[in-house]
Design a protein around this motif. Sequence first.
Motif, PDB file in Angstrom:
ATOM      1  N   LEU A  72      20.103  -5.613  -8.321  1.00 48.59           N
ATOM      2  CA  LEU A  72      20.588  -5.138  -9.619  1.00 48.59           C
ATOM      3  C   LEU A  72      20.163  -3.702  -9.898  1.00 48.59           C
ATOM      4  CD1 LEU A  72      20.022  -8.319 -11.827  1.00 48.59           C
ATOM      5  CD2 LEU A  72      22.108  -7.558 -10.677  1.00 48.59           C
ATOM      6  N   TYR A  73      18.879  -3.415  -9.703  1.00 45.14           N
ATOM      7  CA  TYR A  73      18.407  -2.062 -10.024  1.00 45.14           C
ATOM      8  C   TYR A  73      19.038  -1.005  -9.129  1.00 45.14           C
ATOM      9  CZ  TYR A  73      15.371   2.016  -9.919  1.00 45.14           C
ATOM     10  OH  TYR A  73      14.903   3.314  -9.909  1.00 45.14           O
ATOM     11  N   LEU A  74      18.851  -1.134  -7.810  1.00 41.48           N
ATOM     12  CA  LEU A  74      19.364  -0.103  -6.916  1.00 41.48           C
ATOM     13  C   LEU A  74      20.883  -0.077  -6.872  1.00 41.48           C
ATOM     14  CD1 LEU A  74      16.887  -0.168  -3.901  1.00 41.48           C
ATOM     15  CD2 LEU A  74      17.192   1.611  -5.612  1.00 41.48           C
ATOM     16  N   GLY A  75      21.493  -1.259  -7.010  1.00 42.52           N
ATOM     17  CA  GLY A  75      22.949  -1.283  -7.040  1.00 42.52           C
ATOM     18  C   GLY A  75      23.505  -0.511  -8.217  1.00 42.52           C
ATOM     19  N   ALA A  76      22.941  -0.736  -9.407  1.00 43.00           N
ATOM     20  CA  ALA A  76      23.416  -0.041 -10.604  1.00 43.00           C
ATOM     21  C   ALA A  76      23.141   1.455 -10.529  1.00 43.00           C
ATOM     22  CB  ALA A  76      22.768  -0.642 -11.849  1.00 43.00           C
ATOM     23  N   ILE A  77      21.937   1.821 -10.075  1.00 44.75           N
ATOM     24  CA  ILE A  77      21.585   3.235  -9.985  1.00 44.75           C
ATOM     25  C   ILE A  77      22.483   3.954  -8.981  1.00 44.75           C
ATOM     26  CG2 ILE A  77      19.776   4.834  -9.291  1.00 44.75           C
ATOM     27  CD1 ILE A  77      19.333   3.530 -12.004  1.00 44.75           C
ATOM     28  N   SER A  78      22.673   3.355  -7.827  1.00 41.88           N
ATOM     29  CA  SER A  78      23.483   3.995  -6.793  1.00 41.88           C
ATOM     30  C   SER A  78      24.940   4.092  -7.205  1.00 41.88           C
ATOM     31  CB  SER A  78      23.363   3.212  -5.479  1.00 41.88           C
ATOM     32  OG  SER A  78      22.029   3.177  -5.038  1.00 41.88           O
ATOM     33  N   ALA A  79      25.453   3.068  -7.904  1.00 41.87           N
ATOM     34  CA  ALA A  79      26.824   3.137  -8.396  1.00 41.87           C
ATOM     35  C   ALA A  79      26.981   4.261  -9.404  1.00 41.87           C
ATOM     36  CB  ALA A  79      27.222   1.802  -9.008  1.00 41.87           C
ATOM     37  N   ALA A  80      25.970   4.457 -10.255  1.00 42.34           N
ATOM     38  CA  ALA A  80      26.032   5.537 -11.244  1.00 42.34           C
ATOM     39  C   ALA A  80      26.020   6.902 -10.565  1.00 42.34           C
ATOM     40  CB  ALA A  80      24.858   5.412 -12.217  1.00 42.34           C
ATOM     41  N   VAL A  81      25.161   7.059  -9.557  1.00 41.59           N
ATOM     42  CA  VAL A  81      25.124   8.333  -8.832  1.00 41.59           C
ATOM     43  C   VAL A  81      26.436   8.551  -8.085  1.00 41.59           C
ATOM     44  CG1 VAL A  81      23.988   9.571  -6.952  1.00 41.59           C
ATOM     45  CG2 VAL A  81      22.614   8.345  -8.635  1.00 41.59           C
ATOM     46  N   GLY A  82      26.991   7.477  -7.507  1.00 37.67           N
ATOM     47  CA  GLY A  82      28.270   7.595  -6.826  1.00 37.67           C
ATOM     48  C   GLY A  82      29.404   7.987  -7.748  1.00 37.67           C
ATOM     49  N   ALA A  83      29.253   7.670  -9.062  1.00 42.01           N
ATOM     50  CA  ALA A  83      30.275   8.036 -10.043  1.00 42.01           C
ATOM     51  C   ALA A  83      30.113   9.459 -10.550  1.00 42.01           C
ATOM     52  CB  ALA A  83      30.235   7.066 -11.222  1.00 42.01           C
ATOM     53  N   GLY A  84      29.079  10.161 -10.083  1.00 42.84           N
ATOM     54  CA  GLY A  84      28.917  11.560 -10.458  1.00 42.84           C
ATOM     55  C   GLY A  84      27.682  11.873 -11.268  1.00 42.84           C
TER      56      GLY A  84
END
Length: 310
Positions: A72-84
């Motif tokens: 949950l933590y790394l998935g959400a953080i990485s998705a946010a970074v991937g979105a810009g």
Amino acid sequence: MFKASVLLVLMWSSGYLGAEMAARYSSWHMLLSCRFAVAAVLLIGFCVVRRLRITRAGIARQVGLGVVMQGLYLGAISAAVGAGLSPGITALICSLQPLVVAAVAVPVLGERIGPREWLGLAVGIVGVGLVVGGKMNSGGAPWWAYLMCLGGMLALVGGTLTQRRIASREPMAAALAVQCVVGAVIFWIVNAIVGETVPPITFDFAWSLAWAVGFATFGGWGAYMWVNREAGPMHASTLLLLVPPATILIAWPMFGDPIGPWEIVGVAVSAVGVAIKLIGGRAQSTAQQTAPQRTPARDTEVRGPELVRE
């Protein structure tokens, strides 16, 4: 503890930098799946060589922590970074963690938080707000990326408090190995769902993968687990307020991310807040240790006329 604290700040910063680095060469879920798979193989091999063992109950505990803290933590953080979302702003949003931990640690863990510590947290959060406000006004990532990052931070808070409350004493290498296996399974499932099952065979992706495994997984998560076990969630979470300055300063030469006046002011205010918080916590701990302890009178001590009558 000082060396571990410095290592935590530097290695935790590397995770945000690695996420942006990987976003340029692959999807965030592909990097995470490969990162956890490589780390799991290395850690399992290390545990076998060192003959480190973990019980079934310990495996169950680490599987649950892995779902929350890695998935949950790394998935959400990485998705946010991937979105810009930039690594600096991501680190700043996640530095709200100490305030959340402080609000929950009192009823859940029974920890005492003095007025100086609350003041330090408040000042640190003001610094975070200054930088986040300036970044949001300047545009960039979509609004939902900020929510994803906030949700990931809350997942890390939940995992941190749970790890402290259950007081798991499994060897750290074995515990991290189980969590990495869980993370690898989660993100390879994501890869299969989106139809991306072959990682990029390029030097750039290999370099970002090596960065993520060495610095972020072994360095960052290893230091975080150790500091949380030995010093508690408040100390570990407060140190994350120092991650944004480190992330912003390193991202400037690596990615050319500009450092504006909002960032400078916010970083300075956050640093002052951390100093106040740590000094206040140390003063409170010293006061508790030096406070005179009142003990009941022994039977051999004169306690009044009732002893004479005996």
